[in-house]
Design an enzyme around this catalytic site. Structure first.
Site, PDB file in Angstrom:
ATOM      1  N   TRP A 237      31.716 -22.520 -24.792  1.00 34.44           N
ATOM      2  CA  TRP A 237      31.327 -21.706 -23.638  1.00 34.44           C
ATOM      3  C   TRP A 237      30.325 -20.632 -24.050  1.00 34.44           C
ATOM      4  O   TRP A 237      29.430 -20.290 -23.282  1.00 34.44           O
ATOM      5  CB  TRP A 237      32.570 -21.091 -22.990  1.00 34.44           C
TER       6      TRP A 237
ATOM      7  N   ASP B 224      38.881 -19.586 -20.988  1.00 35.01           N
ATOM      8  CA  ASP B 224      39.233 -21.007 -21.021  1.00 35.01           C
ATOM      9  C   ASP B 224      40.437 -21.233 -21.937  1.00 35.01           C
ATOM     10  O   ASP B 224      40.685 -22.338 -22.394  1.00 35.01           O
ATOM     11  CB  ASP B 224      38.028 -21.825 -21.513  1.00 35.01           C
TER      12      ASP B 224
ATOM     13  N   ASP C  77      44.164 -11.631 -31.391  1.00 37.44           N
ATOM     14  CA  ASP C  77      44.876 -11.902 -30.151  1.00 37.44           C
ATOM     15  C   ASP C  77      44.388 -10.942 -29.069  1.00 37.44           C
ATOM     16  O   ASP C  77      44.602  -9.725 -29.178  1.00 37.44           O
ATOM     17  CB  ASP C  77      46.377 -11.722 -30.394  1.00 37.44           C
TER      18      ASP C  77
ATOM     19  N   GLY D 178      33.738 -22.277 -29.381  1.00 39.87           N
ATOM     20  CA  GLY D 178      32.495 -21.588 -29.040  1.00 39.87           C
ATOM     21  C   GLY D 178      31.599 -22.318 -28.071  1.00 39.87           C
ATOM     22  O   GLY D 178      30.462 -21.898 -27.857  1.00 39.87           O
TER      23      GLY D 178
ATOM     24  N   ASP E 228      39.031 -14.877 -30.214  1.00 47.29           N
ATOM     25  CA  ASP E 228      40.007 -15.954 -30.313  1.00 47.29           C
ATOM     26  C   ASP E 228      40.893 -15.706 -31.529  1.00 47.29           C
ATOM     27  O   ASP E 228      40.491 -15.025 -32.478  1.00 47.29           O
ATOM     28  CB  ASP E 228      39.308 -17.311 -30.449  1.00 47.29           C
TER      29      ASP E 228
ATOM     30  N   LYS F 135      40.868 -20.442 -16.659  1.00 46.95           N
ATOM     31  CA  LYS F 135      41.554 -21.728 -16.596  1.00 46.95           C
ATOM     32  C   LYS F 135      43.034 -21.529 -16.359  1.00 46.95           C
ATOM     33  O   LYS F 135      43.654 -20.612 -16.909  1.00 46.95           O
ATOM     34  CB  LYS F 135      41.352 -22.498 -17.905  1.00 46.95           C
TER      35      LYS F 135
END
Length: 204
Positions: A53, A108, A85, A51, A69, A148
């Site tokens: 971000w 990320d 997911d 958490g 997540d 990312k």
């Protein structure tokens, strides 16, 4: 945990500043350089646990935030959290219902790495492509995307896919990235979108 990173200066700073992970500074750096998030933006964070971000995003926008997540995210004020997911159709549908207008998507996320370079890179690319496909469903026209990735096999092809969907695409290393890492961030601005998609035409 007796990791070498417990002595990392940025890790220690994140503890002092109250962030859940050192990656918080990567988003701060990215936004200072590229102005990804504005004060009114609604933002979805893919792969958001633990958490950090989301903590940073709360300081950047007064819009609605959602984090998803596989692992539960410790709740925080004014943030919607979804456990699941983000590549699964039912989770995607839930997010689309919760966030009918999205200005920014950040990701990320990375898969658990095995140490087998070719195998890990293939899994990274697959996750990146899944994130890009879902982002296309979420973003309104003109929206921004940060993801990312790791430079290696098929990375250039991934960047080309992003360039087909956004008017401006950059690849950068965040200042908080560990030395020697192939980690990088794809900064994509001004989503081309679909002119026939009314959901993405909603004015700000």
């Amino acid at each position: 945990m007796g990791s070498q990173w417990t002595k990392d200066k940025i890790y220690k700073k994140s503890v002092r500043d109250g962030y859940r992970a050192r990656s918080a500074y990567k988003l701060i750096d990215i936004n200072e350089r590229f102005n990804i998030v504005r004060r009114s933006d609604n933002v979805v964070d893919l792969g958001a646990a633990p958490g950090s971000w989301l903590q940073v995003l709360r300081t950047m926008t007064e819009g609605q935030l959602l984090g998803v997540d596989l692992n539960p995210i410790v709740p925080m004020e004014n943030v919607i959290t979804v456990t699941g997911d983000f590549t699964a159709p039912d989770i995607q549908q839930k997010i689309l219902e919760l966030m009918p207008l999205v200005n920014v998507v950040v990701c990320d996320a990375s898969p658990h790495l095995s140490g087998a370079k070719a195998y890990d890179q293939a899994r990274v690319m697959a996750l990146n492509e899944d994130a890009l496909r879902f982002t296309e469903k979420l973003l309104k026209q003109g929206g921004n995307f940060v993801m990312k990735s790791f430079q290696g096999v098929d990375f250039n092809e991934l960047v080309d896919l992003v360039k087909e969907r956004f008017y401006s695409v950059r690849v950068i290393r965040a200042t908080a990235t560990r030395r020697g890492s192939t980690e990088c961030y794809i900064i994509a601005k001004n989503f081309i979108g679909d002119a026939d998609d009314d959901r993405k035409q909603i004015s700000e």
